[in-house]
Design an enzyme around this catalytic site. Sequence first.
Site, PDB file in Angstrom:
ATOM      1  CG  HIS A  53      -0.256  -0.055   2.536  1.00  0.00           C
ATOM      2  ND1 HIS A  53      -0.341  -1.135   3.386  1.00  0.00           N
ATOM      3  CD2 HIS A  53       0.548   0.834   3.158  1.00  0.00           C
ATOM      4  CE1 HIS A  53       0.360  -0.898   4.465  1.00  0.00           C
ATOM      5  NE2 HIS A  53       0.925   0.286   4.345  1.00  0.00           N
TER       6      HIS A  53
HETATM    7  P1  TYD Z   1      -2.053  -2.815   7.766  1.00  0.00           P
HETATM    8  O1  TYD Z   1      -1.489  -1.462   7.957  1.00  0.00           O
HETATM    9  O2  TYD Z   1      -3.002  -3.025   6.623  1.00  0.00           O
HETATM   10  O3  TYD Z   1      -0.845  -3.836   7.688  1.00  0.00           O
HETATM   11  P2  TYD Z   1      -0.303  -4.588   6.416  1.00  0.00           P
HETATM   12  O4  TYD Z   1      -0.423  -3.628   5.283  1.00  0.00           O
HETATM   13  O5  TYD Z   1       1.108  -4.966   6.721  1.00  0.00           O
HETATM   14  O6  TYD Z   1      -1.177  -5.783   6.266  1.00  0.00           O
HETATM   15  O7  TYD Z   1      -2.783  -3.258   9.102  1.00  0.00           O
HETATM   16  C1  TYD Z   1      -3.327  -4.555   9.279  1.00  0.00           C
HETATM   17  C2  TYD Z   1      -4.559  -4.443  10.160  1.00  0.00           C
HETATM   18  O8  TYD Z   1      -4.231  -3.869  11.419  1.00  0.00           O
HETATM   19  C3  TYD Z   1      -5.648  -3.561   9.562  1.00  0.00           C
HETATM   20  O9  TYD Z   1      -6.907  -4.178   9.843  1.00  0.00           O
HETATM   21  C4  TYD Z   1      -5.578  -2.285  10.318  1.00  0.00           C
HETATM   22  C5  TYD Z   1      -5.003  -2.686  11.656  1.00  0.00           C
HETATM   23  N1  TYD Z   1      -4.133  -1.636  12.231  1.00  0.00           N
HETATM   24  C6  TYD Z   1      -4.618  -0.852  13.263  1.00  0.00           C
HETATM   25  O10 TYD Z   1      -5.777  -0.995  13.720  1.00  0.00           O
HETATM   26  N2  TYD Z   1      -3.792   0.105  13.797  1.00  0.00           N
HETATM   27  C7  TYD Z   1      -2.541   0.302  13.342  1.00  0.00           C
HETATM   28  O11 TYD Z   1      -1.801   1.190  13.860  1.00  0.00           O
HETATM   29  C8  TYD Z   1      -2.058  -0.505  12.250  1.00  0.00           C
HETATM   30  C9  TYD Z   1      -0.687  -0.315  11.686  1.00  0.00           C
HETATM   31  C10 TYD Z   1      -2.903  -1.467  11.737  1.00  0.00           C
END
Ligand code: TYD
Length: 143
Positions: A53
């Site tokens: 992303h």
């Molecule tokens: P995401 O940032 O999409 O991680 P990746 O791209 O590595 O898969 O986050 C994964 C999940 O965690 C998503 O449902 C959002 C949640 N999340 C939070 O609630 N707070 C945060 O600070 C982060 C980084 C993620």
Amino acid sequence: MPHVNDCQLFDIRTIFDHRGSISFAEAGIDIEFPIRRVYWIYDVPSGSKRAGHAHYNLEQIYIAISGSFDVLIDDGEKKRTIHLNRPNRGLMLRSGIWREISNFSSNACLLVLTSDLYDETDYIRNYNAFLAAVQSGKFSNQG
Ligand code: TYD
């Protein structure tokens, strides 16, 4: 427009002595943005990838607190892969840059310092939408 070359690696201040090492970062001194959130990624199964992303506004610093992994960064024109494997090295990740994280070692822990609170509306999770945002100049006031 954000450019992959604006995502710099930098050394984190560290005191080494016979008892071990201590690294530290202070907002406004070592980190150019006020740190509003930290999170860490660990227990990543072998072969898994994270991220995939970009962010409209968020700025982040990635630190390999333990182990190692690869960070692919992509500004829509140019790509670079950076191997992070030292707890006293940071990677500045600008907004408007697509990132993917892969090749996590078994004990890897990625610490992320961020400029803002979690906000799903700040994410671009579709690569074609990212390219369209780059082409329409959505990130042109940054980087
Ligand atoms: P995401 O940032 O999409 O991680 P990746 O791209 O590595 O898969 O986050 C994964 C999940 O965690 C998503 O449902 C959002 C949640 N999340 C939070 O609630 N707070 C945060 O600070 C982060 C980084 C993620």
